[in-house]
Design a protein around this motif. Structure first.
Motif, mmCIF file in Angstrom:
data_model
loop_
_atom_site.group_PDB
_atom_site.id
_atom_site.type_symbol
_atom_site.label_atom_id
_atom_site.label_comp_id
_atom_site.label_asym_id
_atom_site.label_seq_id
_atom_site.Cartn_x
_atom_site.Cartn_y
_atom_site.Cartn_z
ATOM 1 N N LYS A 1 24.281 47.190 29.123
ATOM 2 C CA LYS A 1 22.874 47.477 28.851
ATOM 3 C C LYS A 1 21.953 46.957 29.949
ATOM 4 N N ALA A 2 22.350 45.858 30.591
ATOM 5 C CA ALA A 2 21.494 45.252 31.616
ATOM 6 C C ALA A 2 21.558 45.992 32.949
ATOM 7 N N PHE A 3 22.734 46.489 33.326
ATOM 8 C CA PHE A 3 22.914 47.039 34.667
ATOM 9 C C PHE A 3 23.050 48.553 34.689
ATOM 10 N N MET A 4 23.356 49.176 33.562
ATOM 11 C CA MET A 4 23.547 50.622 33.559
ATOM 12 C C MET A 4 22.197 51.319 33.455
ATOM 13 N N PRO A 5 21.859 52.245 34.369
ATOM 14 C CA PRO A 5 20.589 52.981 34.275
ATOM 15 C C PRO A 5 20.550 53.859 33.025
ATOM 16 N N GLY A 6 19.376 54.321 32.706
ATOM 17 C CA GLY A 6 19.212 55.182 31.547
ATOM 18 C C GLY A 6 19.941 56.497 31.707
ATOM 19 N N ALA A 7 20.263 57.108 30.578
ATOM 20 C CA ALA A 7 21.016 58.365 30.614
ATOM 21 C C ALA A 7 20.225 59.486 31.279
ATOM 22 N N ASN A 8 18.896 59.425 31.169
ATOM 23 C CA ASN A 8 18.071 60.470 31.783
ATOM 24 C C ASN A 8 18.019 60.348 33.293
ATOM 25 N N GLU A 9 18.325 59.184 33.824
ATOM 26 C CA GLU A 9 18.248 58.959 35.260
ATOM 27 C C GLU A 9 19.549 59.262 35.982
ATOM 28 N N LEU A 10 20.603 59.589 35.260
ATOM 29 C CA LEU A 10 21.912 59.797 35.862
ATOM 30 C C LEU A 10 22.379 61.229 35.660
ATOM 31 N N ALA A 11 23.123 61.717 36.648
ATOM 32 C CA ALA A 11 23.798 62.990 36.478
ATOM 33 C C ALA A 11 24.996 62.802 35.558
ATOM 34 N N GLN A 12 25.546 63.912 35.104
ATOM 35 C CA GLN A 12 26.631 63.826 34.133
ATOM 36 C C GLN A 12 27.850 63.108 34.707
ATOM 37 N N MET A 13 28.218 63.416 35.955
ATOM 38 C CA MET A 13 29.395 62.797 36.556
ATOM 39 C C MET A 13 29.176 61.308 36.777
ATOM 40 N N GLU A 14 27.965 60.912 37.171
ATOM 41 C CA GLU A 14 27.671 59.495 37.356
ATOM 42 C C GLU A 14 27.745 58.747 36.025
ATOM 43 N N LEU A 15 27.282 59.383 34.959
ATOM 44 C CA LEU A 15 27.355 58.768 33.641
ATOM 45 C C LEU A 15 28.801 58.567 33.208
ATOM 46 N N PHE A 16 29.656 59.538 33.490
ATOM 47 C CA PHE A 16 31.067 59.399 33.168
ATOM 48 C C PHE A 16 31.717 58.299 34.000
ATOM 49 N N GLN A 17 31.297 58.153 35.253
ATOM 50 C CA GLN A 17 31.857 57.093 36.091
ATOM 51 C C GLN A 17 31.486 55.715 35.562
ATOM 52 N N TYR A 18 30.235 55.551 35.128
ATOM 53 C CA TYR A 18 29.822 54.274 34.534
ATOM 54 C C TYR A 18 30.594 53.991 33.249
ATOM 55 N N ASN A 19 30.775 55.016 32.427
ATOM 56 C CA ASN A 19 31.521 54.825 31.182
ATOM 57 C C ASN A 19 32.975 54.442 31.454
ATOM 58 N N ASP A 20 33.578 55.083 32.455
ATOM 59 C CA ASP A 20 34.953 54.737 32.808
ATOM 60 C C ASP A 20 35.048 53.300 33.305
ATOM 61 N N LEU A 21 34.046 52.871 34.065
ATOM 62 C CA LEU A 21 34.056 51.505 34.580
ATOM 63 C C LEU A 21 34.024 50.482 33.445
ATOM 64 N N PHE A 22 33.129 50.675 32.493
ATOM 65 C CA PHE A 22 33.013 49.712 31.404
ATOM 66 C C PHE A 22 34.196 49.802 30.437
ATOM 67 N N LEU A 23 34.782 50.997 30.281
ATOM 68 C CA LEU A 23 35.996 51.104 29.466
ATOM 69 C C LEU A 23 37.150 50.356 30.118
ATOM 70 N N ASN A 24 37.245 50.444 31.449
ATOM 71 C CA ASN A 24 38.301 49.707 32.147
ATOM 72 C C ASN A 24 38.086 48.197 32.052
ATOM 73 N N LEU A 25 36.829 47.772 32.052
ATOM 74 C CA LEU A 25 36.561 46.344 31.858
ATOM 75 C C LEU A 25 36.935 45.896 30.456
ATOM 76 N N LEU A 26 36.674 46.731 29.468
ATOM 77 C CA LEU A 26 37.077 46.394 28.101
ATOM 78 C C LEU A 26 38.591 46.306 27.965
ATOM 79 N N ARG A 27 39.305 47.101 28.755
ATOM 80 C CA ARG A 27 40.763 47.113 28.655
ATOM 81 C C ARG A 27 41.424 45.923 29.329
ATOM 82 N N LEU A 28 40.635 45.026 29.880
ATOM 83 C CA LEU A 28 41.200 43.757 30.334
ATOM 84 C C LEU A 28 41.570 42.865 29.152
#
Length: 334
Positions: free
Chosen positions: A232-259
């Protein structure tokens, strides 16, 4: 090998008897000690109660679940017994996500330091026994006990389902349930290896137990909260990101959760017990186009879940390797 004289023969007949390896002697001794301990009996009763409760809830709702044609997994009766819930009790694999670490920690938090405090470690090392055999026997005995318990529960579930419903189990369901049992054993093995490492690191059993429980609570409760706050602190708003960038951010945080080992276990069990799961992350509209909701073959489910399984195996191996290194370099005095 030893030679034994046979008194029944007129001549000196000899027989050879093979002595068991000291490693297997220690494994049998450790298994017998766990079975006779009140600690294991209490945990066994707790696991049996949760298993009976979750399976009873699933059995009471199984007709409604099997009648839901819209569910692509409605034909997998025995997988549904492990995943169906009506909201009163969680499914059994969710229970194991909570009880598995407690079982592993309870079997290993005093594996070495209690031996040293009681003075038995010095006496064991005075025998013709290697250090690595002692450590490996404690790990293998506890893991054998856990694997046997989980396999027995799976067989009881299958046998009870056949007796109550009269529906024979499919071969794919057998392989998925066996894979689920192996995965649960590896998950418990990670916490077992971690607790054995802490029992070598700390002299007091209470300190190693509290440290292991603290690590478990951190990864189970607080780690996900921290990752969500960072997102929530570092991820930009959904309106400010393209669809692919939003998926990249989601993948990053999912990979962090999988630690967290609990997240790896949840992803792996969900994929094995629910054949209709096609991905463990977000999918784009292009990827969903033309997809038909149907169960995946076992091979494809294993391909999806292989990173999580290999991560759990690697974490378990790392914990035991650290315990092995520390124990081999430790000075043991009387």
């Amino acid at each position: 090998m030893k030679t034994i004289m046979d008194p029944s023969e007129g001549h000196s007949a000899t027989h050879t008897a093979t002595q068991p390896h000291p490693f297997w002697v220690m494994v049998r001794k450790e298994i017998a000690g766990h079975i006779r301990s009140w600690r294991f009996l209490v945990l066994l009763l707790l696991i049996l109660l949760t298993f009976w409760g979750s399976i009873s809830v699933a059995m009471s709702n199984i007709r409604e679940v099997l009648g839901n044609v819209k569910d692509p997994d409605h034909l997998f009766l025995y997988l549904k017994l492990l995943t169906t819930t009506e909201g009163t009790l969680p499914p059994f694999h969710v229970f194991l996500n909570f009880l598995g670490p407690i079982l592993g920690i309870s079997l290993g938090f005093d594996a070495i330091n209690s031996e040293q405090q009681n003075g038995t470690l010095t006496r064991i090392m005075a025998q013709p026994v290697y250090r690595d055999n002692l450590l490996l026997a404690k790990f293998v005995s506890a893991l054998t006990l856990v694997g046997s318990l989980l396999l027995t529960l799976s067989l009881l579930m299958i046998g009870g389902g056949i007796l109550i419903t009269g529906v024979l189990i499919e071969a794919e369901e057998v392989f998925r349930i066996i894979g689920f049992t192996i995965l649960c054993t590896v998950y418990v093995g990670f916490w077992l290896g971690l607790s054995i490492f802490l029992s070598i690191l700390f002299k007091q059993a209470s300190t190693s137990a509290l440290t292991a429980i603290g690590i478990w609570l951190f990864f189970t409760v607080f780690y996900q909260i921290i990752i969500n706050l960072v997102a929530k602190a570092f991820m930009p708003g959904a309106n400010e990101l393209a669809q692919m960038e939003l998926f990249q951010y989601n993948d990053l945080f999912l990979n962090l959760l999988r630690l967290a080992p609990s997240q790896l276990f949840t992803d792996a069990t969900t994929t094995l017990l629910m054949p209709s799961v096609r991905s463990l992350g977000p999918l784009t509209m292009e990827q969903m186009a033309g997809a038909i909701p149907s169960p995946l073959p076992l091979k494809e489910s294993l391909m999806i879940v292989w990173p999580q399984v290999s991560g759990l195996i690697a974490a378990t191996t790392l914990c035991f390797a650290a315990a092995y290194y520390l124990f081999m370099r430790r000075e043991i005095r009387g």
